[in-house]
Motif scaffolding. Structure first.
Motif, short mmCIF file in Angstrom:
data_model
loop_
_atom_site.label_atom_id
_atom_site.label_comp_id
_atom_site.label_asym_id
_atom_site.label_seq_id
_atom_site.Cartn_x
_atom_site.Cartn_y
_atom_site.Cartn_z
N PHE A 51 0.83 -1.20 0.00
CA PHE A 51 0.00 0.00 0.00
C PHE A 51 0.87 1.26 0.00
N LEU A 52 1.87 1.24 0.85
CA LEU A 52 2.74 2.43 0.92
C LEU A 52 3.41 2.65 -0.42
N LEU A 53 3.85 1.58 -1.03
CA LEU A 53 4.54 1.68 -2.31
C LEU A 53 3.62 2.28 -3.37
N VAL A 54 2.40 1.75 -3.40
CA VAL A 54 1.43 2.27 -4.37
C VAL A 54 1.21 3.76 -4.14
N THR A 55 1.09 4.11 -2.87
CA THR A 55 0.84 5.52 -2.56
C THR A 55 2.01 6.38 -3.01
N VAL A 56 3.23 5.93 -2.69
CA VAL A 56 4.41 6.72 -3.05
C VAL A 56 4.51 6.84 -4.56
N ALA A 57 4.32 5.73 -5.24
CA ALA A 57 4.52 5.72 -6.69
C ALA A 57 3.48 6.55 -7.41
N ASN A 58 2.30 6.64 -6.85
CA ASN A 58 1.23 7.33 -7.56
C ASN A 58 0.96 8.73 -7.04
N SER A 59 1.75 9.16 -6.10
CA SER A 59 1.47 10.48 -5.54
C SER A 59 1.81 11.56 -6.56
N VAL A 60 0.92 12.50 -6.66
CA VAL A 60 1.22 13.68 -7.44
C VAL A 60 1.60 14.75 -6.43
N TRP A 61 2.86 15.16 -6.45
CA TRP A 61 3.32 16.03 -5.38
C TRP A 61 2.71 17.41 -5.51
N VAL A 62 2.44 17.98 -4.38
CA VAL A 62 1.90 19.34 -4.40
C VAL A 62 2.97 20.27 -4.95
N GLN A 63 2.51 21.36 -5.43
CA GLN A 63 3.47 22.33 -5.95
C GLN A 63 4.40 22.77 -4.84
N GLY A 64 5.64 22.95 -5.18
CA GLY A 64 6.58 23.36 -4.15
C GLY A 64 7.53 22.24 -3.82
N ILE A 65 7.20 21.01 -4.21
CA ILE A 65 8.12 19.90 -3.99
C ILE A 65 8.90 19.67 -5.28
N VAL A 66 10.20 19.69 -5.16
CA VAL A 66 11.01 19.33 -6.30
C VAL A 66 11.08 17.83 -6.31
N GLU A 67 10.80 17.20 -7.45
CA GLU A 67 10.67 15.77 -7.38
C GLU A 67 11.97 15.04 -7.60
N LYS A 68 12.83 15.63 -8.40
CA LYS A 68 13.94 14.82 -8.88
C LYS A 68 15.15 14.87 -7.97
N THR A 69 15.33 15.97 -7.35
CA THR A 69 16.60 16.16 -6.67
C THR A 69 16.40 17.15 -5.53
#
Lengths: 179, 109, 689, 350
Positions: A112-130
């Motif tokens: 469940f946690l994995l699914v949540t992490v993988a499918n989360s669309v981060w709110v604006q303000g979070i840099v996703e890559k680095t």
């Protein structure tokens, strides 16, 4: 560089190494029958987590992690293991609970946690890559602790004091019967 | 050098490691018999939470120190918890000669 | 000079630390250190008082200085000190009384096994009290307030081997805590409303209150009442004052607090700490004034007036010399509170000051008596005038001051000022005050006569005068009990001139508006009434306990019930005996008869017989129906328990397992609810983007 | 393009490996020489000759000893926990080695300058206690276990005063970075923290505390209760032999040098020359070389001092050791910290 069509950086390699070590050590913590070895595994795992902190631009936290967790807490646990010597013989296979059932429950949880992490669309303000590139040094941690978080900071110190006294009182050997 | 250390690592990697540690800790909580073993598992879970805190703190566009500060508080409380927990464990061991969490049934000795 | 005022509380703190650290190794086992610290504070306080009252510093109004203390979130809580006329007066009072008490204690506590600890507590108390009066911030004030309460607890229970002392200490601590809850609530409410803990300055709470009348006067519904917000704050803060200043109904701790060493009673439970409640109300006076309906002030006035009368009446009945003084203290505090309630701001502070001096003197004098005779019971004393002349004369001076003898004593001026204000604002309070004045002089002279005059009643006691180190403070305080009043005579009231600007222009305006019918200068009717009441009290006391001229027994047929009361030496006890106890006995006899014949014979026996009949019937029902139900309930519980036992195992690991399962189920439900948004196979490639 | 990156990566890795090897070799040589020197010094203090047969003046004595040690049979006692018994020396050795990462040997001669240098130092060196405990326990020998217990309580007790003492120069400098601490002491001997009396007179107290607590941290002579040979045979390493013993031995002497380096860095001006004309005017590589010389020189003096102490003073008792830390050093350190903090906040010229 590209390997098998995937772009891989040196830091990713470092991450995989550190994270692999961490997870491996964590598995050791719960599976190794001898509790002293398990405690040593915990030490390794904590070092790994310190490495992850370093990868996340938090060198101060990494060092604090090593100092407090590895230097103090692990030592304390090992000493406690010594003081309650006989327990080391109790192994994993005397587990109270059916390990398979437990593994299934934890596994489903992880899924469940994995699914949540993988499918989360981060709110604006979070840099996703680095991680963002602001250098957060010791001074900013100190400022944060003593200005906006001064209240929890003081609270933590009170808690530590209470723990200091409480631990001494609890662990103190009862000398005779004080009426 | 340190500022670009994590170049190319998405936040989800850290979160996944956190999730792994957390679930391993949960598993340990369920199968470990001795109280010290359970304490070790709790430390695992606390670290998992810390990884998440720091990850979110440092992956913000405006990096926030809050994540690290909270992690420091967690470490502090973990130390406190370990101290008290181990004191209790030693006390129980002294009185009952074992520390099996499932056999401890008396609150007062 | 004034910018170093923060040193005043810090010097006793240093003394405290030194005594705690080194104890008996210090000169005089710590006593000299404590006294030196206190005298240093005294000198600084005198400096400040001179600057404020003599060199026209009161034109400055207020010296206020803050430093940043705790930045919590967006709010910055400051810490600092302020000096104005009120502070200056309080500083003088506290330091004078504290240094006198400390010097006196060298003699009184001589040979006590916890001698250094005693002085460390005294130093800490003084420090906390000084911090309380100098704080410019309500949070800091509250901390000092609690610290003062703590030291009071420690000192009441100083001889903790005595169970009664321990009980008294606990009682004092817990009872005042009740009031402190109110104080804390008021503080929080003030903070929430004004957004600041500071009191003064353009950012302070008072400024906020003055500039936001509509917000402050918004009605808050508390139960059936609607109270303006600011009035509610005032009432809550007053709760703290009620606890600390031993006002009705929380007065019960103060008489018990006399279990502590007598100098402590003089310092804490007569002169300074108990006056902290009065000080609190005075300090927060703008809060009270800005409420146009004056709800809080009315409550203050009536609580004070009631306490003044009530405690004075109890004081008549006491035989323990310290208990009499304790009730007298409660009564006098009631006077001050009452005065604050009827806009007698200046009068209350004035009375606080004079009262501190003469009441401290009275307590120290009683301590000297106790020291000399070894007993606290007045019935065993008598005739001490010759054996303890210094104690007697100083004690007499303070007694006269407490009675409010005009022109020659300090108490006369302050009491008259209170009565004058009350006369013009609230006649009920005024007459309560007059009656209180009468009672006060009555019981005080009863005390003086029983203790010092006549013949020794217990010949086993060999009284002796106290050592010089105890007498000097007595003399100094007696001197103050006479001359401290001359700063505030109605003919030239420099005290008022200096004190009134404390409130700031706007609130001073409100105060003056409420007091504008009061004539300045000497006011004859109040003077006559007050003096007459006091003298009448003395006169009656003299007739009864000094002269014994009225052979009361012989007048009995003529004067009826009054003579019967007066003839008896144990005046109030006889009243109690005749009224309450005899009444109770009579009632008891009546009830006994009623019990025996009506209840026992007619009702109980009748009911008994009926019960017997009914019981037979019930027995059958019980046996067959109720028992069956009970067994059924038992069976259900047992069965359920057998089932639930598998859940409640006490095995932590299993709890964790159930927790995880529950979390999984919740997640399942959540995911099922958002099925369309979730792709079930994690896109591994997404990890690389 | 990708090849470029690969080469760059390789170079970077190579650099790290080279530095690591250089430090390791330096450590080994230094320890060999230190052991020799120690034996000479002790011999001189005790009016003996010391090793003088193997090689000229006996210089090859320790090399021969080391050779003997490597050839010895690696004994694992019966009943020991083999796995833990084997890794324990590594747990002790690796931190002692990792500490050298941040030590500024000279101007620009630091393996990796960290802005949390001091905390790194104490954090890393606190790991070795685990190794000692594990070694003592895994040996299945009561002397070892007793030594391990003593070691654990000693190291925990002296960790606190060590940090309290190290914090003082950090407060004065305002940085945790060892390089910055050193460079702030430039300009002559009177700018060194120890002799900077006009600045803040509590620094010598911290210096004294650091030396006392540091000697206990590295368990040498007056404080070597965890291997007190007259009581515990050899303490936690009783059962060790051969290579594993050599690792313990190496770590112990390496720690002596580390302590010297820390003391020199924090209080004795690090690599700064004592007078400006003795190298301060140089720049670049020349200054690096000169500063390396000065650093090694000072460290060597400190090491000699430690040898002097350990060969002169008698061993303290366990309870005395504990009392010294908890009742004397820690309160003094706290007071010192408080006073220094007040000095830095209120009076120190900015």
């Amino acid at each position: 560089m590209h390997i098998f069509g995937l772009f891989i950086t040196g830091y990713q390699v470092a991450f995989v190494a550190v994270a692999g070590l961490t997870v491996l050590a964590a598995v050791g913590v719960v599976l190794v029958p001898n509790i002293l070895r398990a405690a040593l595994c915990l030490g390794v795992m904590l070092m790994g987590v310190a490495g992850l902190y370093a990868l996340m631009n938090a060198p101060f936290l990494a060092v604090v992690q090593v100092m407090i967790y590895v230097g103090a807490i692990t030592t304390m646990i090992i000493l406690a293991v010594f003081l309650s010597n006989r327990v080391m013989k109790i192994g994993f296979f005397q587990a109270v609970y059916n390990p398979l059932l437990a593994a299934a429950a934890a596994g489903v949880m992880f899924l469940f946690l994995l699914v949540t992490v993988a499918n989360s669309v981060w709110v604006q303000g979070i840099v996703e890559k680095t991680p963002a590139t602001k250098d957060v040094g010791v001074q900013s941690v100190a400022t944060a602790l003593l200005q906006p978080y001064v209240f929890p900071f003081e609270l933590a110190s009170v808690v530590l004091l209470a723990v200091l006294i409480g631990a001494v009182v609890i662990a103190k050997e009862d000398t005779a019967d004080e009426s | 050098m340190s500022h670009s250390l994590a170049y190319g690592i998405p936040i989800s990697w850290f979160l996944t490691v956190g999730a792994m540690l957390f679930c391993i800790g949960l598993f340990g909580m369920m199968v470990r018999r001795s109280a010290i073993g359970m304490l070790l598992s709790i430390e695992l879970m606390l670290n998992a939470a810390n990884i998440n805190l720091v990850a979110f703190g440092s992956y913000l566009k405006l990096p926030s120190i809050a994540g690290q500060v909270f992690a420091i508080f967690v470490i502090t409380l973990a130390a406190a918890e370990a101290a008290v927990g181990l004191a209790i464990v030693i006390n129980i061991y002294r009185n009952e000669q074992h520390i099996d969490a499932d056999k401890i049934s008396v609150m007062k000795m | 000079m004034v910018q170093y005022a923060w040193l005043i509380p810090l010097v006793p703190v240093a003394a405290f630390v030194l005594i705690v650290a080194f104890g008996r190794r210090l000169p005089g086992q710590g006593a000299y250190v404590a006294i030196a610290g206190m005298l240093a504070s005294l000198v600084m306080s005198i400096g400040i008082a001179l600057q404020w009252f003599v060199f026209g510093g009161s034109n400055v109004g207020l010296y206020n200085h803050s430093v940043s203390w705790m930045p919590v979130g967006n709010t910055n809580i400051n810490m600092g000190f302020s000096v104005d006329s009120l502070t200056a007066v309080m500083l003088i009072v506290v330091t004078v009384v504290a240094s006198m008490v400390m010097i006196y204690s060298i003699g009184y506590m001589h040979g006590d096994k916890r001698y250094p600890r005693y002085f460390s507590y005294l130093s800490l108390f003084s420090a906390a009290m000084l911090a309380l009066v100098i704080a410019n911030n309500i949070l800091l004030m509250f901390m000092a307030w609690e610290l003062v309460g703590l030291t009071s607890y420690l000192l009441i229970g100083f001889w903790f081997e005595k169970p009664s002392a321990m009980r008294a200490a606990k009682k004092a601590f817990l009872v005042t805590r009740v009031g402190d809850v109110g104080f804390m609530a008021g503080m929080m409410l003030l903070f929430i409303t004004t957004g600041t803990m500071n009191l003064f300055g353009s950012e302070g709470a008072f400024e906020h209150i003055a500039t936001h009348p509509s917000q402050m006067n918004a009605l808050v519904h508390v139960g059936p009442w609607a109270i303006p917000l600011v009035g509610l704050i005032g009432l809550l803060l007053f709760c703290g004052a009620v606890g600390k200043s031993a006002q009705f109904p929380l007065h019960v701790w103060l008489p018990d607090a006399m279990e502590g060493p007598t100098p402590v009673s003089a310092l804490i439970h007569a002169a300074t700490m108990v006056a902290a409640g009065v000080y609190l109300v005075a300090r927060m006076y703008p809060v009270y004034l800005s409420d146009p309906s004056h709800i809080a002030l009315t409550v203050v006035a009536y609580v004070g007036a009631f306490t003044a009368l009530f405690a004075a009446s109890i004081g008549i009945a006491q035989n323990d010399i310290k208990k009499v003084l304790a009730y007298s203290t409660v009564s006098q505090l009631g006077y001050m509170i009452m005065s604050l309630g009827v806009f007698g701001y200046v009068a209350a502070i004035f009375h606080l000051m004079t009262h501190a001096f003469f009441k401290a003197q009275l307590f120290l004098g009683s301590g000297s008596v106790i020291h000399g005779t070894g007993t606290q019971d007045m019935r065993e004393m008598g005739g001490l005038k010759k054996k303890m002349p210094v104690t007697y004369w100083t004690f007499l001076i303070s007694t006269l001051s407490l009675c409010g003898i005009p022109f020659v004593t300090a108490g006369g001026w302050s009491k008259e000022e209170i009565l004058t204000v009350a006369y013009h604002t609230n006649p009920v309070v005024f007459w309560a005050g007059v009656l209180g004045a009468f009672t006060t002089s009555f019981y005080m002279f009863r005390l003086v006569y029983m203790t010092f005059h006549g013949e020794p009643r217990d010949h086993k006691i060999h009284a002796h005068e106290s050592p010089k180190v105890m007498l000097v403070p007595l003399i100094i305080l007696a001197f103050l009990a006479i001359f401290a009043g001359y700063v505030g005579t109605p003919f030239h009231n420099s005290f008022e001139h200096n004190m009134a600007p404390v409130l700031g222009e706007q609130f001073e305006g409100i105060l003056e508006h409420n007091l504008d019918m009061i004539p300045h200068g000497f006011f004859m009717p109040v003077f006559l009434i007050g003096t007459f009441a006091a003298l009448l009290g003395i006169f009656f006391a003299t007739l009864i306990w000094k002269w014994h001229v009225i052979k009361i027994e012989k007048l009995e047929p003529a004067f009826g019930w009054l003579a019967k009361i007066v003839e008896n030496k144990y005046y109030i006890d006889e009243i109690y005996q005749a009224t309450i106890i005899r009444g109770l006995m009579l009632a008891a006899a009546l009830l006994y008869w009623f019990d025996k014949w009506v209840i026992d014979y007619v009702i109980v026996n009748g009911v008994g017989y009926m019960s017997l009949v009914l019981a037979r019937a019930w027995w059958w029902i019980d046996r067959n129906i109720v028992d069956g139900l009970v067994n059924l309930a038992g069976w259900i519980t047992g069965t359920l328990g057998r089932g639930l036992r598998y859940v409640q195992t006490g095995v932590t690991q299993q709890y964790v397992f159930l927790l995880v399962v529950a979390m999984v189920i919740i997640s399942l439900v959540f995911v099922a609810g958002n099925y369309s948004e979730v792709s079930w196979i994690p896109p591994i490639t997404g990890f690389f983007h | 393009m990708e090849l470029d990156l690969l080469i760059k990566l390789g170079l970077e890795l190579g650099k790290i490996v080279v530095i690591a090897i250089v430090v390791l070799i330096f450590m080994m040589v230094a320890v060999l020489y230190m052991v020799l020197k120690l034996r000479w010094v002790i011999a001189r203090i005790q009016s003996r000759l010391g090793p003088n047969r193997t090689g000229p003046w006996g210089v090859l004595q320790t090399a021969a000893d080391a050779l003997k040690l490597f050839q010895k049979e690696d004994i694992i006692p019966c009943g020991a926990d083999k796995w833990l018994f084997t890794i324990a020396p590594a747990i002790v050795f690796i931190p002692a080695y990792l500490v050298y990462v941040v030590v500024p040997f000279g101007s620009g001669l630091t393996a990796q300058s960290l802005n949390v240098g001091i905390i790194y130092l104490s954090a890393i060196s606190s790991i070795s206690v685990i190794g000692i405990i594990v070694a003592g326990w895994a040996s299945n020998n009561k002397w070892s276990l007793l030594g391990a217990f003593r070691g654990a309580s000693q190291l925990i007790a002296y960790e606190v005063p060590t940090i309290l003492a190290m914090i003082i120069p950090v407060l004065i400098t305002g940085s945790l970075d060892l390089n910055e601490i050193v460079s702030s002491q430039g300009g002559g001997i009177w700018h060194w923290n120890l002799f900077h009396l006009s600045g803040w007179p509590m620094l010598p107290l911290a210096f004294l505390m650091l030396i006392i607590a540091g000697l206990a941290e590295i368990n040498v002579a007056p404080f070597d209760i965890m291997e007190a040979e007259s009581e515990l045979v050899a303490g936690f390493n009783t059962e060790y032999s051969g290579m594993k013993f050599a690792l313990f031995f190496l770590a112990e002497f390496a720690e002596s040098f580390t302590l010297s380096a820390i003391v020199v860095t924090l209080f004795l001006g690090g690599y700064q020359p004592p007078l400006h004309i003795l190298g301060g005017q140089l720049t670049g590589l020349a200054f690096s070389a000169v500063s390396l010389f000065w650093f090694m020189f000072k460290c060597w003096l400190m090491v000699l001092f430690i040898m002097w102490v350990r060969s002169t003073l008698p061993r303290v008792r366990v309870d005395q050791l504990m009392n010294l830390s908890w009742k004397a050093l820690i309160p003094a350190g706290l007071v010192n910290l408080l006073l220094t903090g007040a000095y830095v906040v209120f009076w120190m010229p900015k």
